[in-house]
Motif scaffolding. Structure first.
Motif, PDB file in Angstrom:
ATOM      1  N   VAL A  21       0.855  -1.194   0.000  1.00 18.25           N
ATOM      2  CA  VAL A  21       0.000   0.000   0.000  1.00 18.25           C
ATOM      3  C   VAL A  21       0.887   1.238   0.000  1.00 18.25           C
ATOM      4  CG1 VAL A  21      -1.729   1.310   1.295  1.00 18.25           C
ATOM      5  CG2 VAL A  21      -1.834  -1.197   1.243  1.00 18.25           C
ATOM      6  N   ARG A  22       0.528   2.219  -0.824  1.00 20.26           N
ATOM      7  CA  ARG A  22       1.305   3.459  -0.881  1.00 20.26           C
ATOM      8  C   ARG A  22       0.615   4.535  -0.044  1.00 20.26           C
ATOM      9  NH1 ARG A  22       5.375   2.918  -4.365  1.00 20.26           N
ATOM     10  NH2 ARG A  22       5.172   1.440  -6.100  1.00 20.26           N
ATOM     11  N   LEU A  23       1.317   5.012   0.976  1.00 16.68           N
ATOM     12  CA  LEU A  23       0.857   6.122   1.805  1.00 16.68           C
ATOM     13  C   LEU A  23       1.995   7.119   1.925  1.00 16.68           C
ATOM     14  CD1 LEU A  23      -0.902   4.388   4.863  1.00 16.68           C
ATOM     15  CD2 LEU A  23      -2.015   5.560   2.956  1.00 16.68           C
ATOM     16  N   ASP A  24       1.672   8.419   1.968  1.00 10.29           N
ATOM     17  CA  ASP A  24       2.742   9.365   2.235  1.00 10.29           C
ATOM     18  C   ASP A  24       3.070   9.318   3.727  1.00 10.29           C
ATOM     19  OD1 ASP A  24       1.119  11.238   3.734  1.00 10.29           O
ATOM     20  OD2 ASP A  24       0.432  12.119   1.856  1.00 10.29           O
ATOM     21  N   SER A  25       4.207   9.881   4.085  1.00 10.58           N
ATOM     22  CA  SER A  25       4.704   9.735   5.457  1.00 10.58           C
ATOM     23  C   SER A  25       3.757  10.347   6.483  1.00 10.58           C
ATOM     24  CB  SER A  25       6.098  10.361   5.581  1.00 10.58           C
ATOM     25  OG  SER A  25       6.072  11.742   5.254  1.00 10.58           O
ATOM     26  N   GLN A  26       3.088  11.434   6.130  1.00  9.16           N
ATOM     27  CA  GLN A  26       2.169  12.061   7.079  1.00  9.16           C
ATOM     28  C   GLN A  26       0.959  11.170   7.337  1.00  9.16           C
ATOM     29  OE1 GLN A  26       1.457  15.960   5.323  1.00  9.16           O
ATOM     30  NE2 GLN A  26       2.961  16.878   6.686  1.00  9.16           N
ATOM     31  N   ALA A  27       0.407  10.599   6.259  1.00  9.43           N
ATOM     32  CA  ALA A  27      -0.732   9.694   6.425  1.00  9.43           C
ATOM     33  C   ALA A  27      -0.322   8.444   7.193  1.00  9.43           C
ATOM     34  CB  ALA A  27      -1.301   9.321   5.059  1.00  9.43           C
ATOM     35  N   LEU A  28       0.893   7.991   6.954  1.00  2.00           N
ATOM     36  CA  LEU A  28       1.384   6.783   7.615  1.00  2.00           C
ATOM     37  C   LEU A  28       1.563   7.002   9.115  1.00  2.00           C
ATOM     38  CD1 LEU A  28       2.465   3.932   7.589  1.00  2.00           C
ATOM     39  CD2 LEU A  28       4.619   4.802   6.672  1.00  2.00           C
ATOM     40  N   THR A  29       2.193   8.106   9.489  1.00  4.77           N
ATOM     41  CA  THR A  29       2.379   8.361  10.920  1.00  4.77           C
ATOM     42  C   THR A  29       1.044   8.658  11.601  1.00  4.77           C
ATOM     43  OG1 THR A  29       2.957  10.672  10.412  1.00  4.77           O
ATOM     44  CG2 THR A  29       4.776   9.122  10.725  1.00  4.77           C
TER      45      THR A  29
END
Length: 245
Positions: A141-149
């Motif tokens: 799954v591709r998430l940007d770092s902000q969405a991931l944290t």
């Protein structure tokens, strides 16, 4: 004029080396800027400038030995001893050191290619883009770092798994550097440093891996924020002027 650069200038040749800005690699950047601007130009590595500022007027002021790190788009670092930068030291982001088996339960990971030409560098997994690549490798799954944290803070299982493995992968080489240089404090800059929980998790992981024991935190968020690199470059510029009056 003083600049903070995401790369290095070879003192012997004057040529730039920038893993993440390949168009500058191999160019006589300082000479070109000096000629174009008609004035002296001082260029310092951006992470080194960050550490110099934090050691001089920021979070690590008063510490004898400061190793600072950048966890931004990529990874950088610098070393200040007795208030002065150690030239060429602190670049912990490059070198094939990232382990391939990490986490609990463990998972085997491929060593990713780096812009410096090697594979398995901390720079490939330690910055925001690296964190995103790690999550995709683990979960597809591709998430940007902000969405991931944000998902991590919300208790998402996959995000928590990614962050646990990220901390494991980054803490190992960072602990080796701290052991080697004897840093009294490690200021953390870059976009990921704005996540206090992440800095705290890395701090705890590093402190369990080093030989000495510390009473308080070893890794601390930047006190100067996004201005640290510019302040460090300014300090370099002032010191250059003092030496060349």
């Amino acid at each position: 004029m003083a600049l903070a650069l995401a790369g290095d200038i070879d003192p012997a040749t004057g040529l730039a080396s920038c893993a993440n800005i390949p168009c500058l690699t191999g160019t006589p950047l300082v000479a070109d800027l000096t000629a174009a601007l008609g004035r002296p130009v001082v260029v310092g590595n951006d992470a080194a400038c960050f550490v110099l500022a934090e050691a001089t007027v920021g979070a690590a002021r008063g510490q004898d030995t400061v190793f600072g790190i950048i966890l931004g788009t990529g990874v950088g670092g610098g070393l200040v001893v007795d208030g002065r930068l150690v030239p060429g030291a602190g670049e912990w982001g490059h070198g094939p050191v990232v382990k391939q088996v990490a986490g609990d339960p463990s998972v085997t990971l491929a060593r990713l290619p780096c812009g410096c030409g090697q594979a398995g560098c901390v720079d490939t997994i330690g910055g925001a883009r690296g964190l995103e690549r790690l999550h995709h490798a683990l979960h597809g799954v591709r998430l940007d770092s902000q969405a991931l944290t944000a998902a991590w803070h919300a208790g998402d299982r996959d995000a928590t798994r990614t962050m646990d493995i990220y901390v494991d992968l980054v803490a190992d080489p960072l602990a080796v550097v701290v052991n080697a240089v004897g840093a009294g404090l490690v200021p953390v800059g870059g976009g990921l440093s704005s996540d206090a929980a992440l800095v705290s998790a890395l701090d705890q992981a590093v402190r369990t891996r080093i030989l000495r024991r510390t009473r308080g935190p070893l890794l601390v968020p930047t006190a100067l924020g996004g201005a640290a690199g510019m302040l460090g470059a300014a300090i370099l510029g002032v010191r250059w002027l003092e030496r060349n009056r």
